[in-house]
Design an enzyme around this catalytic site. Sequence first.
Site, PDB file in Angstrom:
ATOM      1  N   HIS A  50     -10.315  -6.456   8.087  1.00 14.74           N
ATOM      2  CA  HIS A  50     -11.203  -6.055   6.871  1.00 14.74           C
ATOM      3  C   HIS A  50     -12.455  -5.427   7.129  1.00 14.74           C
ATOM      4  CE1 HIS A  50      -8.595  -9.335   5.770  1.00 14.74           C
ATOM      5  NE2 HIS A  50      -9.036  -9.418   4.226  1.00 14.74           N
ATOM      6  N   ASP A  57     -10.465  -1.560   4.244  1.00 14.63           N
ATOM      7  CA  ASP A  57     -10.331  -0.355   5.026  1.00 14.63           C
ATOM      8  C   ASP A  57      -8.938  -0.718   5.830  1.00 14.63           C
ATOM      9  OD1 ASP A  57     -11.514  -2.424   6.381  1.00 14.63           O
ATOM     10  OD2 ASP A  57     -13.470  -1.285   6.308  1.00 14.63           O
ATOM     11  N   GLU A  78       0.890  -0.996  -0.081  1.00 13.29           N
ATOM     12  CA  GLU A  78      -0.103  -0.083   0.206  1.00 13.29           C
ATOM     13  C   GLU A  78       0.798   1.440   0.024  1.00 13.29           C
ATOM     14  OE1 GLU A  78      -2.535  -3.389   0.808  1.00 13.29           O
ATOM     15  OE2 GLU A  78      -0.790  -2.700   1.731  1.00 13.29           O
TER      16      GLU A  78
END
Length: 329
Positions: free
Chosen positions: A131, A86, A62
């Site tokens: 999650h 998220d 990420e």
Amino acid sequence: MIMETLTLGKAINLGLRRAMEDDAKVLIMGEDVGKLGGVFRITDGLQKDFGDERVIDTPLAEAGIVGTAVGLALRGYRPVVEIQFDGFVYPAYDQIVCQVAKFHYRSKGKVKLPMVIRIPFGGGIGAVEHHSESPEAYFSHTAGLKVVACSNPSDAYWMIQQAIASDDPIIFFEPKRRYWEKGEVDTAASLSAAYPLHDSRVVRPGTDVTLLAYGPMVRTCLDAATAAAEDGRNLEVIDLRSLSPLDMGPVFDSVRKTGRAVVVHEAPGNLGLGAEVAARITEECFYSLEAPVLRVTGYDIPYPASRMEEEFLPDLDRVLDAVDRSFGF
């Protein structure tokens, strides 16, 4: 006007498609967004139609994804980054708050960073750890970022296009448990006719209590308003839509009318968005209030195992209980 019945997920997909058709500088990046079409199939078919140089499958990294998008935005592209879940955004948090949020200020306004970071957020899908988070307060607290959350297919379709067209970096929250809910979308209208991106909206008028929510909790509040009507209570529901900046004008107007307010969100209550909204209402509408502003939120604990999430998430009964408590003052 051409009204189509779409799921929220499909509405985002069509909004992304339209943005890519309108501007060749729009790119999509993320884990499994290309060939697979994303784990929720939000980007389904886009790589096939626009090619793998515009819809890019990235490594599972990420920080690298967001950092690469920063470089692309600096070179004139409009990258749309997908964070797969998220809870995966935190490795990129340093890039977001130190680079994405700061470039415009650091360059004294000379450098713009037009990029969108899409984050499916919230619970309700029975997922495993990391999650089902609600990290919106982290980003709303960060100067230099704009933060929005869609709640229905029509807003999803237009808000993603508006976010991509913006010259500011935008965190775009998508309520993952609402991806499959359907609604009417006017796909033939022009972007200029869309409801302003950073405006809140009254989605159900009422006179007795103001319910304030965003993202997945808007539907819960609408259901609570329907249930309350059976007991003769007329609840007004406002979809905040934009979390940073907050559009409080319609909120103040509503609270001055109803005299009562309940703020609802999935994130924990401590230092959540609800606290800021409640504080602003108290500052501006103190003499109109018939009761304290109440909050209905997730609990101040790590998100629980999926078998317990129904106990953690605010539901219709908890919202109606808050309404009852408001009338008890």
